[in-house]
Design a protein around this motif. Sequence first.
Motif, PDB file in Angstrom:
ATOM      1  N   VAL A  63       3.656  32.653  71.531  1.00  0.00           N
ATOM      2  CA  VAL A  63       4.196  33.866  70.928  1.00  0.00           C
ATOM      3  C   VAL A  63       5.511  33.521  70.241  1.00  0.00           C
ATOM      4  O   VAL A  63       6.302  32.723  70.747  1.00  0.00           O
ATOM      5  CB  VAL A  63       4.398  34.988  71.978  1.00  0.00           C
ATOM      6  N   MET A  64       5.710  34.089  69.053  1.00  0.00           N
ATOM      7  CA  MET A  64       6.964  33.931  68.324  1.00  0.00           C
ATOM      8  C   MET A  64       7.819  35.157  68.561  1.00  0.00           C
ATOM      9  O   MET A  64       7.376  36.287  68.312  1.00  0.00           O
ATOM     10  CB  MET A  64       6.683  33.766  66.821  1.00  0.00           C
ATOM     11  N   ILE A  65       9.045  34.957  69.032  1.00  0.00           N
ATOM     12  CA  ILE A  65       9.944  36.056  69.382  1.00  0.00           C
ATOM     13  C   ILE A  65      11.150  36.048  68.452  1.00  0.00           C
ATOM     14  O   ILE A  65      11.812  35.023  68.283  1.00  0.00           O
ATOM     15  CB  ILE A  65      10.422  35.934  70.843  1.00  0.00           C
ATOM     16  N   GLY A  66      11.444  37.213  67.849  1.00  0.00           N
ATOM     17  CA  GLY A  66      12.600  37.290  66.975  1.00  0.00           C
ATOM     18  C   GLY A  66      12.936  38.712  66.591  1.00  0.00           C
ATOM     19  O   GLY A  66      12.185  39.644  66.869  1.00  0.00           O
ATOM     20  N   ASP A  67      14.076  38.852  65.915  1.00  0.00           N
ATOM     21  CA  ASP A  67      14.561  40.189  65.545  1.00  0.00           C
ATOM     22  C   ASP A  67      14.296  40.559  64.087  1.00  0.00           C
ATOM     23  O   ASP A  67      14.207  41.736  63.749  1.00  0.00           O
ATOM     24  CB  ASP A  67      16.071  40.290  65.797  1.00  0.00           C
ATOM     25  N   LEU A  68      14.173  39.561  63.227  1.00  0.00           N
ATOM     26  CA  LEU A  68      14.091  39.819  61.789  1.00  0.00           C
ATOM     27  C   LEU A  68      12.636  39.751  61.329  1.00  0.00           C
ATOM     28  O   LEU A  68      11.986  38.699  61.420  1.00  0.00           O
ATOM     29  CB  LEU A  68      14.935  38.805  61.033  1.00  0.00           C
ATOM     30  N   TYR A  69      12.144  40.865  60.795  1.00  0.00           N
ATOM     31  CA  TYR A  69      10.728  40.931  60.429  1.00  0.00           C
ATOM     32  C   TYR A  69      10.361  39.918  59.355  1.00  0.00           C
ATOM     33  O   TYR A  69       9.372  39.177  59.488  1.00  0.00           O
ATOM     34  CB  TYR A  69      10.350  42.344  59.951  1.00  0.00           C
ATOM     35  N   MET A  70      11.148  39.849  58.285  1.00  0.00           N
ATOM     36  CA  MET A  70      10.758  39.050  57.127  1.00  0.00           C
ATOM     37  C   MET A  70      10.781  37.543  57.378  1.00  0.00           C
ATOM     38  O   MET A  70      10.169  36.785  56.618  1.00  0.00           O
ATOM     39  CB  MET A  70      11.650  39.389  55.932  1.00  0.00           C
ATOM     40  N   THR A  71      11.470  37.096  58.400  1.00  0.00           N
ATOM     41  CA  THR A  71      11.458  35.666  58.711  1.00  0.00           C
ATOM     42  C   THR A  71      10.757  35.397  60.034  1.00  0.00           C
ATOM     43  O   THR A  71       9.711  34.753  60.069  1.00  0.00           O
ATOM     44  CB  THR A  71      12.886  35.093  58.748  1.00  0.00           C
ATOM     45  N   ASP A  72      11.301  35.890  61.136  1.00  0.00           N
ATOM     46  CA  ASP A  72      10.763  35.578  62.457  1.00  0.00           C
ATOM     47  C   ASP A  72       9.342  36.095  62.647  1.00  0.00           C
ATOM     48  O   ASP A  72       8.430  35.342  63.009  1.00  0.00           O
ATOM     49  CB  ASP A  72      11.663  36.177  63.553  1.00  0.00           C
TER      50      ASP A  72
END
Length: 264
Positions: free
Chosen positions: A203-212
Amino acid sequence: MKKYRGYLLDLDGTMYAGTRIIEGAKEFIDYLAEHNLPYLFVTNNASKTPEEVSDKLSSMGFVSTADNVVTSAMATAMYIAEEKPGASVYVIGGTGIRTALEDAGLVVKVTEDVDYVVIGLDVDITYEKYAVACLAVRNGATFISTNPDVSIPTERGFLPGNGALTSVVAVSTGIEPVYIGKPEQHIMNKAVELIGLPKEELVMIGDLYMTDIMSGINSGIDTLHVQTGVTTYEAILEEKIPPTYSVKNLLEVIDYYEGRKTYE
């Protein structure tokens, strides 16, 4: 909520914001370490070496070594080395990208007579550096940028990012670069290779939609959006392709995994 065998994690806005630790981030990394669940920090930052990135994390109390870090510089070096081993490169950027290129057996040169031009974030950018890069690209060098981020968050506010620097060469030469970092698949392929697990177990976890989040979507990896950084939950609801999950913070994930909460 599915419990995955491996975790790919963003840094800015997910683990920390400047010198401030994001709520739940350290606890989540502690949880992964305690349960022997492998994880990698996947960052578009090409100016730092994995050791430097890990040292910052460790100084903030995160469980981390250089082996837990994947940078766009590492992915860029791998991309070039696989395409043309021993290639010559003119590079704009910091220690991270230069070290990665040299470690991959590539030859860093300071003239426009090169096989590749690579741009990473360079806080000491000058007109002359741009001039050499433009001449090299016009001479036929393959144009590569470590990441498309147009701005970066700092304690001072949002400052020009690598994508902004890259645009100068792109506009001047009329040639668009190959981007390596998130949301492209190149950096994700490097992370998948290093963590050694199939994509369906990650799973990829992040805050920014356009990159993460888009990096996971583009790579066929499940995504978990944390509402602790740039992209709000309201904005996520408006996206055509939503993340697999969205949580207030990573403490909620621990609660889901431990059965104290049900994901709705």
